[in-house]
Design a protein around this motif. Sequence first.
Motif, PDB file in Angstrom:
ATOM      1  N   UNK A  30       0.824  -1.203   0.000  1.00  0.00           N
ATOM      2  CA  UNK A  30       0.000   0.000   0.000  1.00  0.00           C
ATOM      3  C   UNK A  30       0.865   1.263   0.000  1.00  0.00           C
ATOM      4  N   UNK A  31       1.971   1.253   0.747  1.00  0.00           N
ATOM      5  CA  UNK A  31       2.879   2.408   0.771  1.00  0.00           C
ATOM      6  C   UNK A  31       3.547   2.607  -0.578  1.00  0.00           C
ATOM      7  N   UNK A  32       3.874   1.506  -1.247  1.00  0.00           N
ATOM      8  CA  UNK A  32       4.517   1.588  -2.562  1.00  0.00           C
ATOM      9  C   UNK A  32       3.600   2.247  -3.598  1.00  0.00           C
ATOM     10  N   UNK A  33       2.294   2.226  -3.348  1.00  0.00           N
ATOM     11  CA  UNK A  33       1.347   2.910  -4.242  1.00  0.00           C
ATOM     12  C   UNK A  33       1.299   4.403  -3.965  1.00  0.00           C
ATOM     13  N   UNK A  34       1.667   4.799  -2.758  1.00  0.00           N
ATOM     14  CA  UNK A  34       1.587   6.202  -2.346  1.00  0.00           C
ATOM     15  C   UNK A  34       2.878   6.957  -2.669  1.00  0.00           C
ATOM     16  N   UNK A  35       4.013   6.281  -2.503  1.00  0.00           N
ATOM     17  CA  UNK A  35       5.310   6.934  -2.676  1.00  0.00           C
ATOM     18  C   UNK A  35       5.993   6.442  -3.949  1.00  0.00           C
ATOM     19  N   UNK A  36       6.832   7.305  -4.525  1.00  0.00           N
ATOM     20  CA  UNK A  36       7.563   6.943  -5.744  1.00  0.00           C
ATOM     21  C   UNK A  36       8.569   5.830  -5.475  1.00  0.00           C
ATOM     22  N   UNK A  37       9.148   5.857  -4.274  1.00  0.00           N
ATOM     23  CA  UNK A  37      10.107   4.836  -3.870  1.00  0.00           C
ATOM     24  C   UNK A  37       9.913   4.578  -2.385  1.00  0.00           C
ATOM     25  N   UNK A  38       9.974   3.299  -2.011  1.00  0.00           N
ATOM     26  CA  UNK A  38       9.861   2.915  -0.610  1.00  0.00           C
ATOM     27  C   UNK A  38      11.083   2.087  -0.251  1.00  0.00           C
ATOM     28  N   UNK A  39      11.793   2.544   0.760  1.00  0.00           N
ATOM     29  CA  UNK A  39      12.936   1.789   1.275  1.00  0.00           C
ATOM     30  C   UNK A  39      12.465   1.051   2.514  1.00  0.00           C
ATOM     31  N   UNK A  40      12.495  -0.273   2.454  1.00  0.00           N
ATOM     32  CA  UNK A  40      12.168  -1.085   3.616  1.00  0.00           C
ATOM     33  C   UNK A  40      13.485  -1.274   4.358  1.00  0.00           C
TER      34      UNK A  40
END
Length: 171
Positions: A30-40
């Motif tokens: 869900x976060x990956x849909x909101x942000x251009x890049x997600x660093x886990x």
Amino acid sequence: MLQEKPNLKIAVYPGSFDPVTNGHLDIIRRSAKVFDKLIVAVLNNTSKNPLFSLEERIQLLTQVTRDIPNVEVDGFRDLLISYMKSKDVHIIVRGLRAVSDFEYELQLATMNTKLNDDVETFFMTSSPQYSFLSSSIVKEIARFHGPVSHFVPQEVEKELKLKFAAGSVQS
């Protein structure tokens, strides 16, 4: 006409992920849909005794997020704020399962803002089917050879079974 570089929205989703659960994956997707890049960002928490090593947790997360193109998995061993600064990222994503999570997460968010007022924390509530789920509960079920297939990705289930195979980990 002068073209400007796009202002990418990059966020960090930190955690121990010991092990990664379907609840974590829900927040990641869900976060990956909101942000251009997600660093886990996988934390090597020295105050905890993890079942999986930092490297194993990074490997598992990399496997289970391989189909999400804008997700990167990384590890860190110091303060989250220091890690954020090293990546030049100003957004933290945190998942909330219950009201009790909010109190703790609000404390962390406030402290992080005190340490760096350029950092913002975005809270994302768990999907209802994962609101009860935690890595600790999953480990407890797996320790006694209970079924965890509804709680973790298949790759994680396999590794949990290996960890708790006869004699591998003390019960």
